[in-house]
Motif scaffolding. Structure first.
Motif, PDB file in Angstrom:
ATOM      1  N   PRO A 227       0.825  -1.214   0.000  1.00  0.00           N
ATOM      2  CA  PRO A 227       0.000   0.000   0.000  1.00  0.00           C
ATOM      3  C   PRO A 227       0.857   1.260   0.000  1.00  0.00           C
ATOM      4  O   PRO A 227       2.035   1.238   0.382  1.00  0.00           O
ATOM      5  N   PRO A 228       0.272   2.354  -0.409  1.00  0.00           N
ATOM      6  CA  PRO A 228       1.029   3.614  -0.424  1.00  0.00           C
ATOM      7  C   PRO A 228       1.355   4.087   0.985  1.00  0.00           C
ATOM      8  O   PRO A 228       0.659   3.754   1.952  1.00  0.00           O
ATOM      9  N   THR A 229       2.430   4.868   1.070  1.00  0.00           N
ATOM     10  CA  THR A 229       2.747   5.530   2.341  1.00  0.00           C
ATOM     11  C   THR A 229       2.141   6.924   2.384  1.00  0.00           C
ATOM     12  O   THR A 229       2.145   7.567   3.436  1.00  0.00           O
ATOM     13  N   ALA A 230       1.647   7.389   1.234  1.00  0.00           N
ATOM     14  CA  ALA A 230       0.981   8.692   1.175  1.00  0.00           C
ATOM     15  C   ALA A 230      -0.163   8.613   0.168  1.00  0.00           C
ATOM     16  O   ALA A 230      -0.050   7.944  -0.858  1.00  0.00           O
ATOM     17  N   ILE A 231      -1.257   9.295   0.479  1.00  0.00           N
ATOM     18  CA  ILE A 231      -2.409   9.361  -0.422  1.00  0.00           C
ATOM     19  C   ILE A 231      -2.794  10.821  -0.604  1.00  0.00           C
ATOM     20  O   ILE A 231      -3.001  11.555   0.372  1.00  0.00           O
ATOM     21  N   ASP A 237     -13.133  16.206   1.181  1.00  0.00           N
ATOM     22  CA  ASP A 237     -14.107  15.194   1.574  1.00  0.00           C
ATOM     23  C   ASP A 237     -13.550  13.794   1.351  1.00  0.00           C
ATOM     24  O   ASP A 237     -13.686  12.903   2.211  1.00  0.00           O
ATOM     25  N   MET A 238     -12.914  13.566   0.209  1.00  0.00           N
ATOM     26  CA  MET A 238     -12.342  12.246  -0.058  1.00  0.00           C
ATOM     27  C   MET A 238     -11.119  11.987   0.813  1.00  0.00           C
ATOM     28  O   MET A 238     -10.875  10.844   1.232  1.00  0.00           O
ATOM     29  N   ALA A 239     -10.360  13.033   1.122  1.00  0.00           N
ATOM     30  CA  ALA A 239      -9.220  12.871   2.024  1.00  0.00           C
ATOM     31  C   ALA A 239      -9.692  12.512   3.432  1.00  0.00           C
ATOM     32  O   ALA A 239      -9.116  11.634   4.092  1.00  0.00           O
ATOM     33  N   ALA A 240     -10.748  13.175   3.894  1.00  0.00           N
ATOM     34  CA  ALA A 240     -11.295  12.864   5.223  1.00  0.00           C
ATOM     35  C   ALA A 240     -11.789  11.422   5.282  1.00  0.00           C
ATOM     36  O   ALA A 240     -11.612  10.715   6.282  1.00  0.00           O
ATOM     37  N   ALA A 241     -12.405  10.955   4.192  1.00  0.00           N
ATOM     38  CA  ALA A 241     -12.867   9.567   4.127  1.00  0.00           C
ATOM     39  C   ALA A 241     -11.686   8.604   4.190  1.00  0.00           C
ATOM     40  O   ALA A 241     -11.754   7.552   4.846  1.00  0.00           O
ATOM     41  N   THR A 242     -10.595   8.965   3.530  1.00  0.00           N
ATOM     42  CA  THR A 242      -9.395   8.122   3.545  1.00  0.00           C
ATOM     43  C   THR A 242      -8.820   8.020   4.952  1.00  0.00           C
ATOM     44  O   THR A 242      -8.389   6.940   5.389  1.00  0.00           O
ATOM     45  N   VAL A 243      -8.814   9.121   5.678  1.00  0.00           N
ATOM     46  CA  VAL A 243      -8.354   9.094   7.070  1.00  0.00           C
ATOM     47  C   VAL A 243      -9.244   8.175   7.897  1.00  0.00           C
ATOM     48  O   VAL A 243      -8.761   7.403   8.741  1.00  0.00           O
ATOM     49  N   SER A 244     -10.547   8.206   7.658  1.00  0.00           N
ATOM     50  CA  SER A 244     -11.474   7.323   8.370  1.00  0.00           C
ATOM     51  C   SER A 244     -11.155   5.856   8.094  1.00  0.00           C
ATOM     52  O   SER A 244     -11.164   5.017   9.001  1.00  0.00           O
ATOM     53  N   VAL A 245     -10.863   5.528   6.833  1.00  0.00           N
ATOM     54  CA  VAL A 245     -10.492   4.155   6.473  1.00  0.00           C
ATOM     55  C   VAL A 245      -9.207   3.750   7.199  1.00  0.00           C
ATOM     56  O   VAL A 245      -9.099   2.632   7.730  1.00  0.00           O
ATOM     57  N   LEU A 271     -11.534  16.821  11.717  1.00  0.00           N
ATOM     58  CA  LEU A 271     -11.135  15.448  11.997  1.00  0.00           C
ATOM     59  C   LEU A 271      -9.743  15.476  12.605  1.00  0.00           C
ATOM     60  O   LEU A 271      -9.091  16.523  12.662  1.00  0.00           O
ATOM     61  N   TRP A 272      -9.323  14.325  13.106  1.00  0.00           N
ATOM     62  CA  TRP A 272      -7.957  14.222  13.639  1.00  0.00           C
ATOM     63  C   TRP A 272      -7.189  13.187  12.838  1.00  0.00           C
ATOM     64  O   TRP A 272      -7.671  12.081  12.649  1.00  0.00           O
ATOM     65  N   PRO A 273      -5.980  13.536  12.433  1.00  0.00           N
ATOM     66  CA  PRO A 273      -5.374  14.870  12.504  1.00  0.00           C
ATOM     67  C   PRO A 273      -5.954  15.790  11.426  1.00  0.00           C
ATOM     68  O   PRO A 273      -6.403  15.303  10.395  1.00  0.00           O
ATOM     69  N   PRO A 274      -5.928  17.094  11.657  1.00  0.00           N
ATOM     70  CA  PRO A 274      -6.388  18.025  10.614  1.00  0.00           C
ATOM     71  C   PRO A 274      -5.506  17.894   9.374  1.00  0.00           C
ATOM     72  O   PRO A 274      -4.315  17.583   9.463  1.00  0.00           O
ATOM     73  N   LEU A 275      -6.110  18.139   8.214  1.00  0.00           N
ATOM     74  CA  LEU A 275      -5.473  17.843   6.942  1.00  0.00           C
ATOM     75  C   LEU A 275      -4.516  18.927   6.452  1.00  0.00           C
ATOM     76  O   LEU A 275      -4.847  20.121   6.472  1.00  0.00           O
ATOM     77  N   THR A 276      -3.381  18.486   5.969  1.00  0.00           N
ATOM     78  CA  THR A 276      -2.592  19.323   5.078  1.00  0.00           C
ATOM     79  C   THR A 276      -3.324  19.333   3.736  1.00  0.00           C
ATOM     80  O   THR A 276      -3.745  18.284   3.243  1.00  0.00           O
ATOM     81  N   THR A 277      -3.500  20.504   3.157  1.00  0.00           N
ATOM     82  CA  THR A 277      -4.354  20.590   1.971  1.00  0.00           C
ATOM     83  C   THR A 277      -3.998  21.807   1.129  1.00  0.00           C
ATOM     84  O   THR A 277      -3.259  22.704   1.570  1.00  0.00           O
ATOM     85  N   VAL A 278      -4.500  21.817  -0.091  1.00  0.00           N
ATOM     86  CA  VAL A 278      -4.419  23.005  -0.944  1.00  0.00           C
ATOM     87  C   VAL A 278      -5.573  23.925  -0.584  1.00  0.00           C
ATOM     88  O   VAL A 278      -6.727  23.488  -0.557  1.00  0.00           O
ATOM     89  N   ARG A 279      -5.255  25.167  -0.283  1.00  0.00           N
ATOM     90  CA  ARG A 279      -6.314  26.131   0.008  1.00  0.00           C
ATOM     91  C   ARG A 279      -6.805  26.751  -1.284  1.00  0.00           C
ATOM     92  O   ARG A 279      -6.122  27.547  -1.924  1.00  0.00           O
ATOM     93  N   GLN A 280      -7.992  26.332  -1.697  1.00  0.00           N
ATOM     94  CA  GLN A 280      -8.696  26.954  -2.806  1.00  0.00           C
ATOM     95  C   GLN A 280      -9.703  27.925  -2.191  1.00  0.00           C
ATOM     96  O   GLN A 280     -10.598  27.492  -1.477  1.00  0.00           O
ATOM     97  N   PRO A 281      -9.574  29.220  -2.426  1.00  0.00           N
ATOM     98  CA  PRO A 281     -10.431  30.185  -1.719  1.00  0.00           C
ATOM     99  C   PRO A 281     -11.860  30.172  -2.270  1.00  0.00           C
ATOM    100  O   PRO A 281     -12.270  31.070  -3.016  1.00  0.00           O
TER     101      PRO A 281
END
Length: 329
Positions: A227-231, A237-245, A271-281
């Motif tokens: 499996p990947p070490t990073a996703i 929303d999809m990132a939060a779901a991945t953290v849940s998995v 969610l925990w941990p909060p996501l590193t993400t691209v900020r699209q304003p």
């Protein structure tokens, strides 16, 4: 006039008013059909009333995105005294043609569209046939419309470089809605970065920007024998779901799995941990699109094509770390 009647009579037929004999109404309607006449509802609405009426057409599966979008639209609209008429499609699909025609016939002055409908040709055809000014948030394919977006490809490249610079070489990518150009642009940015290192092992799985699709995609990636070490998920929303998995599998995020997203919606910090993400304003994108739409409406004349690209940011939070030291990554 082809039907041999006065312009006033034609106007009464078009607007469904009384005072026209049935045979005359039938003759006028036949002439309208033969000429393929389409009334300019934008101009008609401004003649009928000084009120600014904006159609908001949406069908976005991300509640967090829509919350930011509507806040931006409503706040900007309040400065112009605009009234909004909302029309929703279901499951990412456009509203029915009947609903779209009813919205146009209600006398709106213009329309603002969210992804994925910002590039739905059937929706655009109805609005453009009526001569309505259009603002499309997140659209990459602009024709006779105001389009406001970020540079999705560049933003995804920068996020992917961050993962690679941390040392990750087994990376999963969750693609967004295949009907949106932004999805393809984000994937292109991801592969732009991957090609620079040459030794990355990547796997792409399909999502649609919804939380439910993120659950499925996360399971697919983490079921892999290596499996990947990073996703990198194409939205929060999809990132939060991945953290849940990952949590369900008792994986530590980020010690055992790094997860990053795109948008920086409230979902990124709920969610925990909060996501590193691209900020699209999103809030600013919506407000800018509406301001330009209003300017187009008030200027009169044919709808204008204009593309505006706003800045993005990479927001660092606690969901990222180097790959596990024991991994051959």
């Amino acid at each position: 006039m082809r039907a041999g009647v006065s312009p006033m009579t034609v106007s009464r037929v078009i607007n469904g008013r009384d005072g026209v004999r049935p045979q005359t109404r039938e003759a006028v309607q036949k002439a309208i059909d033969a000429l393929a006449y389409t009334p300019n509802f934008a101009a008609r609405s401004l003649v009928k009333s000084s009120e600014l009426r904006i159609g908001v057409i949406y069908s976005n599966p991300s509640a967090a995105f829509m919350s930011d979008f509507l806040t931006g639209v409503f706040e900007e609209g309040s400065t112009h005294g605009a009234r909004f008429i909302l029309l929703k499609g279901d499951g990412g699909r456009p509203p029915s043609p009947e609903a779209l025609h009813e919205l146009v016939a209600s006398g709106i002055s213009g329309a603002i569209l969210t992804p994925p409908l910002c590039e739905a040709q059937g929706v655009l055809d109805v609005l453009q046939a009526a001569g309505l000014p259009i603002a499309a948030v997140g659209a990459h394919r602009c024709k006779d419309a105001v389009c406001v977006r970020v540079d999705d490809r560049r933003a995804a490249y920068e996020m992917s470089r961050l993962l690679l610079d941390l040392g990750h070489r087994r990376i999963g990518f969750i693609l967004g809605n295949p009907d949106q150009a932004a999805s393809a642009e984000r994937m292109a940015g991801f592969f732009d970065a991957v090609r620079e290192v040459g030794d990355a092992d990547v796997r792409v799985v399909q999502g649609d920007f919804s939380y439910a699709s993120g659950l499925i995609a996360g399971e697919q990636l983490l079921n892999d024998p290596r499996p990947p070490t990073a996703i990198f998920a194409s939205n929060d929303d999809m990132a939060a779901a991945t953290v849940s998995v990952a949590h369900r599998r008792q994986l530590d995020v980020p010690k055992e799995l790094t997860v990053v997203g795109f948008d920086d919606t409230p979902a990124a910090v709920m969610l925990w941990p909060p996501l590193t993400t691209v900020r699209q304003p999103v809030h600013k994108l919506a407000a800018e699109a509406l301001a330009l739409l209003v300017s187009n409406i008030m200027a009169g004349g044919p709808p204008q094509r204009r593309e505006i690209i706003l800045e993005h940011d990479i927001v660092m939070r606690q969901s990222t770390a180097p790959p596990p030291a024991a991994e051959d990554a």
